[in-house]
Design a protein around this motif. Structure first.
Motif, PDB file in Angstrom:
ATOM      1  N   ILE A  54       0.844  -1.194   0.000  1.00  0.00           N
ATOM      2  CA  ILE A  54       0.000   0.000   0.000  1.00  0.00           C
ATOM      3  C   ILE A  54       0.885   1.251   0.000  1.00  0.00           C
ATOM      4  CG2 ILE A  54      -0.219  -0.058   2.538  1.00  0.00           C
ATOM      5  CD1 ILE A  54      -3.087   1.114   2.111  1.00  0.00           C
ATOM      6  N   THR A  55       0.603   2.161  -0.922  1.00  0.00           N
ATOM      7  CA  THR A  55       1.384   3.398  -1.004  1.00  0.00           C
ATOM      8  C   THR A  55       0.643   4.573  -0.384  1.00  0.00           C
ATOM      9  OG1 THR A  55       0.519   3.837  -3.227  1.00  0.00           O
ATOM     10  CG2 THR A  55       2.608   2.667  -3.076  1.00  0.00           C
ATOM     11  N   ASN A  56      -0.696   4.540  -0.426  1.00  0.00           N
ATOM     12  CA  ASN A  56      -1.454   5.671   0.116  1.00  0.00           C
ATOM     13  C   ASN A  56      -2.919   5.294   0.290  1.00  0.00           C
ATOM     14  OD1 ASN A  56      -3.265   8.315  -0.809  1.00  0.00           O
ATOM     15  ND2 ASN A  56      -1.651   8.794   0.644  1.00  0.00           N
ATOM     16  N   GLN A  57      -3.495   5.779   1.372  1.00  0.00           N
ATOM     17  CA  GLN A  57      -4.940   5.672   1.592  1.00  0.00           C
ATOM     18  C   GLN A  57      -5.445   7.005   2.118  1.00  0.00           C
ATOM     19  OE1 GLN A  57      -6.969   2.408   4.002  1.00  0.00           O
ATOM     20  NE2 GLN A  57      -7.289   4.156   5.376  1.00  0.00           N
ATOM     21  N   MET A  70      -6.031   7.995   7.064  1.00  0.00           N
ATOM     22  CA  MET A  70      -4.975   7.920   6.060  1.00  0.00           C
ATOM     23  C   MET A  70      -3.944   6.841   6.386  1.00  0.00           C
ATOM     24  SD  MET A  70      -4.177  11.954   5.409  1.00  0.00           S
ATOM     25  CE  MET A  70      -5.487  13.164   5.203  1.00  0.00           C
ATOM     26  N   VAL A  71      -3.332   6.329   5.316  1.00  0.00           N
ATOM     27  CA  VAL A  71      -2.181   5.430   5.436  1.00  0.00           C
ATOM     28  C   VAL A  71      -1.088   5.992   4.543  1.00  0.00           C
ATOM     29  CG1 VAL A  71      -1.282   3.117   5.032  1.00  0.00           C
ATOM     30  CG2 VAL A  71      -3.601   3.391   5.914  1.00  0.00           C
ATOM     31  N   ASN A  72       0.117   6.073   5.089  1.00  0.00           N
ATOM     32  CA  ASN A  72       1.252   6.665   4.376  1.00  0.00           C
ATOM     33  C   ASN A  72       0.881   8.010   3.751  1.00  0.00           C
ATOM     34  OD1 ASN A  72       2.807   4.434   5.040  1.00  0.00           O
ATOM     35  ND2 ASN A  72       2.404   3.385   3.092  1.00  0.00           N
ATOM     36  N   PRO A  73       0.380   8.936   4.584  1.00  0.00           N
ATOM     37  CA  PRO A  73      -0.044  10.231   4.032  1.00  0.00           C
ATOM     38  C   PRO A  73       1.120  11.016   3.461  1.00  0.00           C
ATOM     39  CG  PRO A  73       0.026  10.317   6.433  1.00  0.00           C
ATOM     40  CD  PRO A  73       0.280   8.890   6.050  1.00  0.00           C
ATOM     41  N   SER A  74       0.926  11.544   2.264  1.00  0.00           N
ATOM     42  CA  SER A  74       1.971  12.352   1.632  1.00  0.00           C
ATOM     43  C   SER A  74       1.962  13.763   2.180  1.00  0.00           C
ATOM     44  CB  SER A  74       1.768  12.380   0.116  1.00  0.00           C
ATOM     45  OG  SER A  74       0.472  12.822  -0.216  1.00  0.00           O
ATOM     46  N   GLY A  75       0.835  14.156   2.727  1.00  0.00           N
ATOM     47  CA  GLY A  75       0.715  15.486   3.332  1.00  0.00           C
ATOM     48  C   GLY A  75      -0.611  15.584   4.018  1.00  0.00           C
ATOM     49  N   LYS A  76      -0.613  16.179   5.200  1.00  0.00           N
ATOM     50  CA  LYS A  76      -1.854  16.242   5.964  1.00  0.00           C
ATOM     51  C   LYS A  76      -2.406  17.663   5.887  1.00  0.00           C
ATOM     52  CE  LYS A  76       0.137  14.420   9.687  1.00  0.00           C
ATOM     53  NZ  LYS A  76       1.429  13.908   9.271  1.00  0.00           N
TER      54      LYS A  76
END
Length: 350
Positions: free
Chosen positions: A311-314, A344-350
């Motif tokens: 998983i890369t992003n959720q 979120m999972v592995n958030p790129s930015g919050k």
């Protein structure tokens, strides 16, 4: 002259070749029609897909497996932000926000047969709450808070992090075992003992931890995050549904509707919707009627690396609405609560 003409022709062909950008085809779901379509996109905008990726396409059907590299670490950070707004019978509102972050990662040690030997690294934990303009933070990467009521939480979280668990998982994503909990329980017990001298109270804290942090619970939590595609496989545009209990009695269930939105461009994207339909309960006591209505709606996307299956992003948004009313037949007073949650999972930015 012929050589000059030939060179000019070659130069023209080269120029045309340079100007013509390479494209590749990807399959995706058309949001307008709900049908699958094949579109051409610039090749340089598409991630390179291995010859034998983890999430494979066989006759248009995608199945999820996992392909890890020895010694490589794969991130798994979960983040949740909940913003709650409460409106009282007079129309006045109160707002509060809470956030929690669990930073973890998996390191691939070895593979025997089709079973991976993985190390689950418990890296860090962070919690914060904001209400009435005041924010309190408990972060294992920061010093212990000064407030007495926060010291216990920090001590437990600090004792939980910096540890490792051993995970056995097969190439299809089935978690076989998770071991290494006892040293962590002992570490937490010691940490609690610095603040709590009563043996019974200390034992109660550790027992509570064991109920929420154990092999069965962690297996269930991880399985729901890392494996979503049904074992039989799905085509782009295919839909499937999962439901789970939202309360201990099982009378209320959360329904998650999934759809494979796109695949074949290095990223497999799954859409999610559903929730809990609006439900209203009423109770009468004499002339007074008490009613409670609640509903939950979720919507978002989950992305996986096609080459590794990881998983890369959720990013899922969940809205929960609850309205409580009391009526005597002449007038009604209501209290409304709305929660907007980002999961979120592995958030790129919050």
């Amino acid at each position: 002259m012929k050589n000059i003409a030939a060179l000019a022709l070659i130069s023209t062909i080269a120029l045309v070749s340079c100007n013509k950008k390479e494209t590749t085809k990807i399959t995706k779901l058309d949001p307008k029609t709900g049908k699958t379509i094949t579109v051409e996109v610039p090749a340089d905008s598409v991630a390179k897909v291995a010859e034998n990726p983890a999430i494979k396409d066989s006759a248009g059907i995608f199945k999820q497996t996992f392909k890890f590299e020895k010694g490589k670490t794969y991130p798994l950070t979960t983040y949740q932000r909940d913003t709650k707004t409460m409106t009282d019978p007079k129309g006045q509102t109160m707002n509060g926000t809470s956030e929690s972050t669990d930073e973890m990662s998996f390191t691939m040690n070895d593979i025997k047969g089709n079973v991976y030997d993985l190390t689950l690294n418990l890296v860090g934990k962070r919690n914060s709450q904001t209400a009435q303009g005041k924010t309190v933070i408990v972060d294992t990467k920061l010093p212990i808070p000064k407030e007495d009521d926060l010291k216990m939480i920090w001590n437990i979280n600090k004792a939980l992090t910096g540890n490792k668990l051993n995970v056995k998982m097969d190439t299809k994503g089935n978690i076989i075992s998770i071991t290494g909990f006892d040293p962590i329980y002992a570490k937490v017990s010691t940490a609690v003992g610095t603040l709590v001298k009563d043996a019974n109270q200390k034992a109660s804290v550790v027992a509570s931890l064991k109920e929420s942090f154990n092999e069965k619970v962690l297996k269930d939590q991880l399985s729901k995050i890392i494996t979503l595609i049904p074992k039989k496989g799905v085509k782009v545009g295919d839909k499937w549904t999962n439901s789970e209990n939202a309360d201990p009695t099982g009378s209320i269930k959360v329904t998650s509707n999934y759809v494979l939105k796109s695949a074949g461009n290095g990223i497999v994207e799954i859409g999610i919707s559903g929730g809990i339909p609006k439900k209203t309960e009423k109770k009468n006591q004499g002339a007074i009627t008490h009613s409670l209505s609640s509903e939950l709606a979720q919507n978002g996307t989950i992305k996986f690396d096609q080459n590794t299956g990881w998983i890369t992003n959720q990013n899922i948004k969940v809205v929960t609405t609850q309205i409580e009313s009391i009526s005597d037949g002449k007038q009604t007073q209501s209290m409304k609560s709305v929660s907007n949650t980002a999961v979120m999972v592995n958030p790129s930015g919050k």
